[in-house]
Design a protein around this motif. Structure first.
Motif, PDB file in Angstrom:
ATOM      1  N   GLY A 295       0.834  -1.196   0.000  1.00 41.90           N
ATOM      2  CA  GLY A 295       0.000   0.000   0.000  1.00 41.90           C
ATOM      3  C   GLY A 295       0.866   1.242   0.000  1.00 41.90           C
ATOM      4  N   GLY A 296       1.464   1.579   1.147  1.00 45.39           N
ATOM      5  CA  GLY A 296       2.306   2.762   1.230  1.00 45.39           C
ATOM      6  C   GLY A 296       3.128   2.748   2.498  1.00 45.39           C
ATOM      7  N   VAL A 297       3.755   3.885   2.793  1.00 46.58           N
ATOM      8  CA  VAL A 297       4.590   4.028   3.977  1.00 46.58           C
ATOM      9  C   VAL A 297       4.474   5.464   4.457  1.00 46.58           C
ATOM     10  N   ASN A 298       4.610   5.689   5.776  1.00 51.26           N
ATOM     11  CA  ASN A 298       4.608   7.058   6.292  1.00 51.26           C
ATOM     12  C   ASN A 298       5.964   7.395   6.895  1.00 51.26           C
ATOM     13  N   ASP A 299       6.115   8.632   7.363  1.00 55.99           N
ATOM     14  CA  ASP A 299       7.414   9.082   7.869  1.00 55.99           C
ATOM     15  C   ASP A 299       7.806   8.391   9.168  1.00 55.99           C
ATOM     16  N   ALA A 300       6.848   7.794   9.853  1.00 52.18           N
ATOM     17  CA  ALA A 300       7.173   7.024  11.054  1.00 52.18           C
ATOM     18  C   ALA A 300       7.782   5.672  10.713  1.00 52.18           C
ATOM     19  N   GLY A 301       7.800   5.322   9.427  1.00 53.30           N
ATOM     20  CA  GLY A 301       8.381   4.056   8.999  1.00 53.30           C
ATOM     21  C   GLY A 301       7.414   2.902   9.029  1.00 53.30           C
ATOM     22  N   THR A 302       6.112   3.177   9.064  1.00 55.92           N
ATOM     23  CA  THR A 302       5.096   2.130   9.062  1.00 55.92           C
ATOM     24  C   THR A 302       4.656   1.839   7.635  1.00 55.92           C
ATOM     25  N   VAL A 303       4.762   0.583   7.240  1.00 54.72           N
ATOM     26  CA  VAL A 303       4.348   0.124   5.915  1.00 54.72           C
ATOM     27  C   VAL A 303       2.986  -0.544   6.042  1.00 54.72           C
ATOM     28  N   VAL A 304       2.106  -0.284   5.080  1.00 53.36           N
ATOM     29  CA  VAL A 304       0.796  -0.934   5.063  1.00 53.36           C
ATOM     30  C   VAL A 304       0.711  -1.808   3.822  1.00 53.36           C
ATOM     31  N   TYR A 305       0.098  -2.993   3.979  1.00 50.05           N
ATOM     32  CA  TYR A 305      -0.036  -3.903   2.846  1.00 50.05           C
ATOM     33  C   TYR A 305      -1.275  -4.767   3.022  1.00 50.05           C
ATOM     34  N   THR A 306      -1.700  -5.363   1.928  1.00 42.30           N
ATOM     35  CA  THR A 306      -2.791  -6.329   1.964  1.00 42.30           C
ATOM     36  C   THR A 306      -2.305  -7.645   1.375  1.00 42.30           C
ATOM     37  N   ALA A 307      -3.039  -8.703   1.643  1.00 40.80           N
ATOM     38  CA  ALA A 307      -2.731 -10.014   1.069  1.00 40.80           C
ATOM     39  C   ALA A 307      -3.945 -10.907   1.232  1.00 40.80           C
ATOM     40  N   SER A 308      -4.070 -11.855   0.335  1.00 40.68           N
ATOM     41  CA  SER A 308      -5.002 -12.940   0.601  1.00 40.68           C
ATOM     42  C   SER A 308      -4.283 -13.936   1.507  1.00 40.68           C
ATOM     43  N   THR A 309      -5.015 -14.860   2.072  1.00 41.73           N
ATOM     44  CA  THR A 309      -4.399 -15.880   2.921  1.00 41.73           C
ATOM     45  C   THR A 309      -4.901 -17.260   2.499  1.00 41.73           C
ATOM     46  N   ARG A 310      -4.118 -18.257   2.875  1.00 38.17           N
ATOM     47  CA  ARG A 310      -4.487 -19.649   2.612  1.00 38.17           C
ATOM     48  C   ARG A 310      -3.869 -20.500   3.714  1.00 38.17           C
ATOM     49  N   THR A 311      -4.320 -21.730   3.833  1.00 39.80           N
ATOM     50  CA  THR A 311      -3.640 -22.652   4.737  1.00 39.80           C
ATOM     51  C   THR A 311      -2.436 -23.233   4.005  1.00 39.80           C
ATOM     52  N   GLU A 312      -1.532 -23.789   4.756  1.00 41.55           N
ATOM     53  CA  GLU A 312      -0.303 -24.295   4.163  1.00 41.55           C
ATOM     54  C   GLU A 312      -0.544 -25.414   3.157  1.00 41.55           C
ATOM     55  N   ILE A 313      -1.700 -26.070   3.226  1.00 41.17           N
ATOM     56  CA  ILE A 313      -1.974 -27.173   2.312  1.00 41.17           C
ATOM     57  C   ILE A 313      -2.808 -26.734   1.112  1.00 41.17           C
ATOM     58  N   GLN A 314      -3.240 -25.460   1.091  1.00 40.29           N
ATOM     59  CA  GLN A 314      -4.009 -24.952  -0.041  1.00 40.29           C
ATOM     60  C   GLN A 314      -3.066 -24.374  -1.091  1.00 40.29           C
ATOM     61  N   SER A 315      -3.542 -24.323  -2.332  1.00 33.93           N
ATOM     62  CA  SER A 315      -2.731 -23.732  -3.399  1.00 33.93           C
ATOM     63  C   SER A 315      -2.782 -22.215  -3.296  1.00 33.93           C
ATOM     64  N   ARG A 316      -1.804 -21.543  -3.926  1.00 33.88           N
ATOM     65  CA  ARG A 316      -1.728 -20.084  -3.844  1.00 33.88           C
ATOM     66  C   ARG A 316      -2.824 -19.410  -4.654  1.00 33.88           C
ATOM     67  N   GLY A 317      -3.617 -20.178  -5.397  1.00 35.02           N
ATOM     68  CA  GLY A 317      -4.716 -19.582  -6.146  1.00 35.02           C
ATOM     69  C   GLY A 317      -5.964 -19.340  -5.311  1.00 35.02           C
ATOM     70  N   VAL A 318      -5.902 -19.644  -4.016  1.00 36.27           N
ATOM     71  CA  VAL A 318      -7.060 -19.462  -3.134  1.00 36.27           C
ATOM     72  C   VAL A 318      -7.195 -17.992  -2.754  1.00 36.27           C
TER      73      VAL A 318
END
Length: 553
Positions: A295-318
């Motif tokens: 997403g972005g970053v501010n002057d305090a050094g905080t980075v924001v991001y998003t992601a999908s999630t899956r279990t370790e046994i699921q494929s990355r297309g989830v």
């Protein structure tokens, strides 16, 4: 690097052709026409006018920068593109700080500027731009230049030069630039080194350009045979020179399910902020990150991001669940996740896919999300633009809704907010400032809405709510020609920034807002507005705007 100070043309004439006063459009905020069709272009008194205006950018000092194309008078095809710099509160004093046909500093053989693009301005007043240069009668080469407050122009990176940190003989090629410039004026251009390797560099007029990363070189802290992959990805830089960069990994030891990564750090050393396959903070063990997006970053050094999630046994297309996180490199916090039910939503409703986050100076995060639950209709009211404000204690988060699909569009009878379609709909275009205000470009639906009037710009304030600025299909505010007046056919502004990530801003911390308008007669103009004081009062005059600084309570 080479420096040059061009002739700075002072502008003293009024630059507004229309009689714009504190008039409202459809009951909304008044706005001022800054560079207007038919007006004499600043710096000329010979009938030179505008043919095109790119998106204006503004900094926290109230300075704007904009690329303009001109015609008429003494202007010729070889010198009709300029960059203006001026003050929001006195645009009549705008100056030309670069012009097509001027010598391009650092370029060989008396090459001149051929084109400008991606103009941005830092809080220091430094301007950065992507340009082409050409000798007479030949093809052009690109480069990145900066313009100092005193007018000096300096080259940062030029196509055809030896690429810093690359193998001898590998030159910069195909400069790619999305205008990130830190609050301190440092820039992070992306180019190709040689014919195949994309790279990221770091530079400013006061320092030698430094390599950050080049494709196919070893990626730090990743182990043997793990290399940088594609680097033409989202990137950001804050006012303290901290970088945040999204990239791929490649190599014999890279699993395709762990190849996406977000880095943070300086040219002296990048470190992983999050990597695909990492444990998702705040979720049950075995839930891992899938396709992280910066997403972005501010002057305090905080980075924001998003992601999908899956279990370790699921494929990355989830893509069943999505989350939004912040990290400072030491601590990571989950801000929003699929299934969350913040109290600002109706009972039984929950967040579905939070995406496209930006973070401001105080750590507030603006993001779009789709919504699911009882009473939620697909492509009707299933999207919102939300703001998350972390509290004093870790894990405490206050939420607000800046705009929601399906709600009545303020000041437009029978019209409703519309925010896109599809599983990952809910996209609004927005620029966020350090006091929690936002400029929002949104689609509309409802009674009488068609392709000629289905977009509008609103300004949001946490105390005042939404106020209409302009809408497609309407004539310009203050235009008294009635049915003969041209109407607005397109509204555009810089978006996708929280104000401290180096992105070009449409809205600064003073509540000053700049945007571009296209009219049905084919002309373009640059307009401005201010988020008003709580009373709603706002005074506008030609060449001067009164504004009130709003502080978040």
């Amino acid at each position: 690097m080479s420096h040059m100070r061009p002739s700075v043309i002072a502008v003293t004439a009024s630059i507004v052709a229309l009689a714009v006063s504190a008039t409202t459009i459809a009951g909304g905020n008044p706005y001022a026409v800054v560079f207007a069709p038919g007006a004499s272009a600043p710096g000329f008194d010979d009938g030179t006018t505008f043919t095109f205006l790119d998106l204006p950018a503004i900094n926290n000092a109230g300075q704007f920068a904009v690329e303009a194309h001109l015609e008429g008078g003494s202007v010729e095809f070889t010198d009709n593109i300029v960059i203006y710099k001026g003050l929001f509160t006195s645009p009549g004093g705008a100056s030309i700080v670069a012009r097509e046909g001027d010598l391009a500093p650092g370029a060989p053989d008396m090459e001149v500027f051929n084109f400008f693009d991606n103009v941005n301005i830092a809080d220091t007043g430094r301007i950065v731009f992507l340009g082409d240069r050409r000798p007479a009668g030949s093809s052009s080469d690109g480069g990145i230049w900066t313009i100092e407050p005193n007018g000096d122009i300096t080259d940062i990176l030029l196509e055809g030069e030896q690429a810093v940190g690359a193998e001898i003989g590998e030159e910069y090629r195909s400069v790619i630039f999305s205008s990130p410039i830190g609050g301190d004026g440092t820039v992070i251009p992306v180019a190709r080194a040689g014919f195949s390797n994309d790279g990221l560099w770091y530079g400013a007029p006061s320092m030698a350009t430094q390599k950050v990363a080049i494709e196919n070189e070893p990626a730090p802290l990743m182990g043997e045979d793990v290399l940088y992959g594609n680097l033409i990805r989202p990137r950001a830089i804050n006012g303290n020179g901290l970088l945040a960069v999204e990239s791929f990994l490649q190599g014999d030891n890279v699993d395709p399910e762990t190849q996406n990564i977000i880095w943070m750090g300086t040219p002296a050393g990048l470190t992983p902020a999050v990597r695909e396959g990492d444990q998702a903070v705040g979720r049950p063990m075995g839930t891992v990150i899938n396709f992280p997006e910066l997403g972005g970053v501010n002057d305090a050094g905080t980075v924001v991001y998003t992601a999908s999630t899956r279990t370790e046994i699921q494929s990355r297309g989830v893509f069943d669940n999505y989350g939004l996180w912040t990290t400072n490199g030491a601590e990571t916090d989950l801000i929003a996740y699929s299934g969350d039910e913040p109290s600002v939503l109706n009972e039984g409703e929950s967040i579905l896919f939070p995406r496209f986050p930006e973070i401001n100076a105080v750590g507030d995060i603006i993001f779009t999300t789709t919504i699911e639950g009882e009473g939620v209709e697909f492509e009707v009211n299933d999207a919102a633009l939300m703001i998350a404000s972390p509290g004093a204690a870790r894990g405490e988060i206050d939420y607000a809704i800046a705009m929601r699909a399906g709600d009545p569009a303020p000041e437009l009878d029978g019209v409703f907010i519309f925010a896109g379609s599809g599983k990952f709909g809910g996209r609004f275009d927005y620029s966020f400032n350090g006091v929690g205000q936002a400029a929002i470009l949104t689609s509309l639906t409802g009674e009488g809405v068609d392709s000629t009037n289905d977009e509008a710009i609103y300004l949001y304030d946490p105390d005042l709510g939404l106020q209409l600025v302009a809408r497609e299909g309407d004539p310009l505010a203050g235009d008294m020609r009635g049915d003969d007046a041209p109407t607005i056919t397109d509204l555009r502004m810089h978006d996708g920034t929280g104000g401290q990530d180096g992105g070009a801003r449409a809205l600064n911390d003073l509540g000053q807002f700049v945007f571009r308008v296209e009219l049905s007669d084919g002309s373009w103009l640059f307009a401005s507005a201010v988020i008003p004081a709580p009373s709603g009062a706002m005074a506008l005059s030609i060449g001067a705007l009164a504004f009130a600084r709003r502080r978040r309570r």
